[in-house]
Scaffold this motif. Structure first.
Motif, PDB file in Angstrom:
ATOM      1  N   GLY A 176       0.780  -1.224   0.000  1.00  0.00           N
ATOM      2  CA  GLY A 176       0.000   0.000   0.000  1.00  0.00           C
ATOM      3  C   GLY A 176       0.808   1.267   0.000  1.00  0.00           C
ATOM      4  O   GLY A 176       0.248   2.370   0.057  1.00  0.00           O
ATOM      5  N   ARG A 177       2.138   1.163  -0.095  1.00  0.00           N
ATOM      6  CA  ARG A 177       2.973   2.357  -0.141  1.00  0.00           C
ATOM      7  C   ARG A 177       3.091   2.892  -1.567  1.00  0.00           C
ATOM      8  O   ARG A 177       2.982   2.136  -2.533  1.00  0.00           O
ATOM      9  N   SER A 178       3.334   4.195  -1.674  1.00  0.00           N
ATOM     10  CA  SER A 178       3.675   4.777  -2.972  1.00  0.00           C
ATOM     11  C   SER A 178       5.166   4.538  -3.196  1.00  0.00           C
ATOM     12  O   SER A 178       5.985   4.777  -2.304  1.00  0.00           O
ATOM     13  N   VAL A 179       5.515   4.048  -4.391  1.00  0.00           N
ATOM     14  CA  VAL A 179       6.877   3.557  -4.627  1.00  0.00           C
ATOM     15  C   VAL A 179       7.407   4.070  -5.961  1.00  0.00           C
ATOM     16  O   VAL A 179       6.698   4.066  -6.971  1.00  0.00           O
ATOM     17  N   ALA A 180       8.676   4.471  -5.952  1.00  0.00           N
ATOM     18  CA  ALA A 180       9.412   4.787  -7.179  1.00  0.00           C
ATOM     19  C   ALA A 180      10.616   3.863  -7.268  1.00  0.00           C
ATOM     20  O   ALA A 180      11.278   3.596  -6.258  1.00  0.00           O
ATOM     21  N   LEU A 181      10.897   3.374  -8.465  1.00  0.00           N
ATOM     22  CA  LEU A 181      12.064   2.536  -8.725  1.00  0.00           C
ATOM     23  C   LEU A 181      12.927   3.256  -9.755  1.00  0.00           C
ATOM     24  O   LEU A 181      12.471   3.553 -10.864  1.00  0.00           O
ATOM     25  N   VAL A 182      14.173   3.547  -9.391  1.00  0.00           N
ATOM     26  CA  VAL A 182      15.089   4.317 -10.238  1.00  0.00           C
ATOM     27  C   VAL A 182      16.186   3.401 -10.750  1.00  0.00           C
ATOM     28  O   VAL A 182      16.827   2.691  -9.967  1.00  0.00           O
ATOM     29  N   ASP A 183      16.411   3.405 -12.056  1.00  0.00           N
ATOM     30  CA  ASP A 183      17.480   2.590 -12.654  1.00  0.00           C
ATOM     31  C   ASP A 183      18.702   3.467 -12.866  1.00  0.00           C
ATOM     32  O   ASP A 183      18.776   4.248 -13.812  1.00  0.00           O
ATOM     33  N   LEU A 184      19.683   3.344 -11.960  1.00  0.00           N
ATOM     34  CA  LEU A 184      20.935   4.084 -12.076  1.00  0.00           C
ATOM     35  C   LEU A 184      22.084   3.204 -12.579  1.00  0.00           C
ATOM     36  O   LEU A 184      23.247   3.588 -12.461  1.00  0.00           O
ATOM     37  N   ASP A 185      21.741   2.040 -13.136  1.00  0.00           N
ATOM     38  CA  ASP A 185      22.741   1.269 -13.878  1.00  0.00           C
ATOM     39  C   ASP A 185      22.760   1.878 -15.273  1.00  0.00           C
ATOM     40  O   ASP A 185      22.155   1.355 -16.223  1.00  0.00           O
ATOM     41  N   LEU A 186      23.423   3.018 -15.403  1.00  0.00           N
ATOM     42  CA  LEU A 186      23.186   3.939 -16.509  1.00  0.00           C
ATOM     43  C   LEU A 186      23.627   3.430 -17.873  1.00  0.00           C
ATOM     44  O   LEU A 186      23.087   3.849 -18.897  1.00  0.00           O
ATOM     45  N   GLN A 187      24.602   2.529 -17.913  1.00  0.00           N
ATOM     46  CA  GLN A 187      25.065   2.042 -19.212  1.00  0.00           C
ATOM     47  C   GLN A 187      24.445   0.713 -19.605  1.00  0.00           C
ATOM     48  O   GLN A 187      24.525   0.323 -20.775  1.00  0.00           O
ATOM     49  N   GLY A 188      23.849   0.025 -18.666  1.00  0.00           N
ATOM     50  CA  GLY A 188      23.282  -1.280 -19.010  1.00  0.00           C
ATOM     51  C   GLY A 188      22.079  -1.638 -18.171  1.00  0.00           C
ATOM     52  O   GLY A 188      21.864  -2.815 -17.861  1.00  0.00           O
ATOM     53  N   HIS A 269      28.865  -1.020 -10.837  1.00  0.00           N
ATOM     54  CA  HIS A 269      30.008  -0.124 -11.007  1.00  0.00           C
ATOM     55  C   HIS A 269      29.841   1.101 -10.123  1.00  0.00           C
ATOM     56  O   HIS A 269      28.726   1.494  -9.787  1.00  0.00           O
ATOM     57  N   VAL A 270      30.944   1.725  -9.774  1.00  0.00           N
ATOM     58  CA  VAL A 270      30.907   2.952  -8.978  1.00  0.00           C
ATOM     59  C   VAL A 270      31.236   4.125  -9.884  1.00  0.00           C
ATOM     60  O   VAL A 270      32.306   4.187 -10.486  1.00  0.00           O
ATOM     61  N   ASP A 271      30.284   5.047 -10.032  1.00  0.00           N
ATOM     62  CA  ASP A 271      30.528   6.297 -10.740  1.00  0.00           C
ATOM     63  C   ASP A 271      29.973   7.425  -9.888  1.00  0.00           C
ATOM     64  O   ASP A 271      29.426   7.196  -8.810  1.00  0.00           O
ATOM     65  N   THR A 272      30.127   8.659 -10.340  1.00  0.00           N
ATOM     66  CA  THR A 272      29.705   9.788  -9.508  1.00  0.00           C
ATOM     67  C   THR A 272      28.200   9.788  -9.268  1.00  0.00           C
ATOM     68  O   THR A 272      27.736  10.231  -8.212  1.00  0.00           O
ATOM     69  N   ALA A 273      27.435   9.277 -10.235  1.00  0.00           N
ATOM     70  CA  ALA A 273      25.977   9.287 -10.099  1.00  0.00           C
ATOM     71  C   ALA A 273      25.508   8.330  -9.014  1.00  0.00           C
ATOM     72  O   ALA A 273      24.816   8.726  -8.070  1.00  0.00           O
ATOM     73  N   ASN A 274      25.889   7.046  -9.136  1.00  0.00           N
ATOM     74  CA  ASN A 274      25.385   6.122  -8.115  1.00  0.00           C
ATOM     75  C   ASN A 274      26.098   6.284  -6.781  1.00  0.00           C
ATOM     76  O   ASN A 274      25.552   5.943  -5.731  1.00  0.00           O
ATOM     77  N   ALA A 275      27.314   6.857  -6.798  1.00  0.00           N
ATOM     78  CA  ALA A 275      27.981   7.160  -5.527  1.00  0.00           C
ATOM     79  C   ALA A 275      27.181   8.193  -4.739  1.00  0.00           C
ATOM     80  O   ALA A 275      27.047   8.098  -3.515  1.00  0.00           O
TER      81      ALA A 275
END
Length: 409
Positions: A176-188, A269-275
């Motif tokens: 019953g929660r409002s949910v967002a799913l973000v894909d930060l695996d930006l290249q794949g 992977h670790v990049d500035t975005a997902n870090a």
């Protein structure tokens, strides 16, 4: 009324100077300075977890704070702790910097070298603003702080990061929660493929936006049949470089104000975005499997995060996927090797249960009796992502009988 002030000053001489002046302010209760951006955010998060009333009214951010630049730190604090008034201490009093500081969420700017009168005036104004916000928000342990952000990362490829992120989001939505799913695996990123979605917009479309509000988010997300709002990775992997850490902080800050749960698939992977996402998350998960190579990769990832001051080992939750009772590497050993806390909910090794849903790109149709799904949804309950401690496994549309929606273009 007493004004609690938390200075964030990395330079020892500057810290002594700030502390001396703060000690002279009437009705002020200055705390010991914190020396870097990570310590400041950690301190505020710890206080916020106790109660809104535990937070300081004013935070002073010195221009030479690090490792996060001062303006980015101010933006992060303003987004995560909106009932705190932030004041920038800087030698640059140009109109350009003043405008940038205000845009980042600062409530004032104090020039160096410090003077008692100006410092008192700016602190008083920021404290008054914070008091007004708190009256508006009310009092409570979660008042004004928005939703919970959980990042899911993999120690190496193929450990089940995306499937786990998706199932956590589905479990939270089913409760019953409002949910967002973000894909930060930006290249794949494969969130769209696993959920049978074709959608042209992605997080890259927010790169040129200065103020990410509700209307902007509504245009960028795909409202999935499961009830989960999806913010996808770009279809063209080379556009990943357009997603900056500033964009990630702004986007997650806006999402947590609109959704009760925000799950972020950070890939391996670790990049500035997902870090940036990992640093500002309330909970950080690191997926591993019970084999020597992957556990070693997990240890390397934990140490990398610590060196980069992204996340401390003790603040990381490791999840063991493809767990077998007869395996030589059990969760307690993983915890000992990595110095992290291992989730109680280990995910069993049973790919046959997943294969049909994976091949069809319909992870939302994974059967309720699946032991893998049950373990992942139990993990969602362990992490506090579901209402009343457990999701509603009878909710229609999440299992085999769900109807297919037309594809958005």
């Amino acid at each position: 009324m007493t004004t609690r002030i938390l200075p964030a000053v990395g330079d020892p001489d500057a810290a002594r100077s700030v502390g001396s002046l703060l000690g002279r302010l009437p009705d002020a209760e200055p705390a010991a300075p914190v020396g870097d951006s990570t310590a400041l955010v950690d301190t505020l998060a710890r206080l916020a977890a106790e109660s809104l009333d535990e937070l300081p009214e004013v935070v002073l951010v010195h221009e030479r704070i690090g490792p996060l630049p001062a303006l980015e730190l101010i933006r992060d604090v303003a987004l995560r702790f909106p009932a705190v008034g932030v004041v920038l201490v800087t030698a640059d009093t140009s109109p350009g910097l003043y405008s940038a500081a205000m845009d980042s969420g600062a409530r004032g700017l104090v020039a160096l070298p410090l003077t008692y009168e100006e410092l008192a005036q700016r602190v008083q104004a920021a404290a008054g603003w914070a008091a007004g916000v708190r009256r508006h928000l009310g009092h409570g342990p979660e008042a004004g702080f928005g939703g919970t952000v959980v990042t899911v990362s993999g120690a190496k490829g193929g450990v089940g990061t995306t499937v786990t992120a998706i199932q956590l989001a589905l479990a939270s939505a089913a409760s019953g929660r409002s949910v967002a799913l973000v894909d930060l695996d930006l290249q794949g990123g494969d969130v769209a493929s696993y959920l049978d979605v074709q959608f042209r917009r992605s997080i890259v479309d927010l790169a040129a936006i200065q103020d990410i509000g509700a209307r902007v988010l509504a245009d960028a997300v795909f409202n999935h049949e499961s009830g989960v709002a999806l913010l996808l990775a770009p279809a063209e992997g080379e556009r990943a470089e357009e997603v900056s850490d500033r964009l990630v902080r702004q986007t997650l800050g806006a999402l947590r104000q609109r959704y009760e749960t925000v799950v972020v698939d950070c890939g391996t992977h670790v990049d500035t975005a997902n870090a940036a996402a990992i640093e500002m998350a309330d909970t950080t998960l690191l997926l591993t499997t019970p084999d020597v190579v992957t556990v070693r990769a997990t240890k390397r990832m934990v140490r990398l995060w610590d060196r980069l001051q992204i996340r401390k080992a003790e603040e990381t939750v490791t999840v063991v996927n493809r767990h077998r009772r007869g395996s030589e590497i059990q969760p307690p050993l993983v915890s000992k090797i990595t110095a992290t806390r291992v989730a109680r909910s280990a995910i069993p090794a049973n790919f046959r249960e997943l294969q049909g849903a994976v091949d069809a790109g319909r992870m939302q149709d994974l059967e309720a009796k699946s032991t893998v799904k049950q373990a992942m949804w139990a993990l969602a309950g362990e992490l506090g992502l579901v209402k009343d401690g457990r999701p509603d496994t009878k909710q229609s549309g999440l299992f085999g009988g769900g109807r297919r929606h037309g594809r958005a273009k």
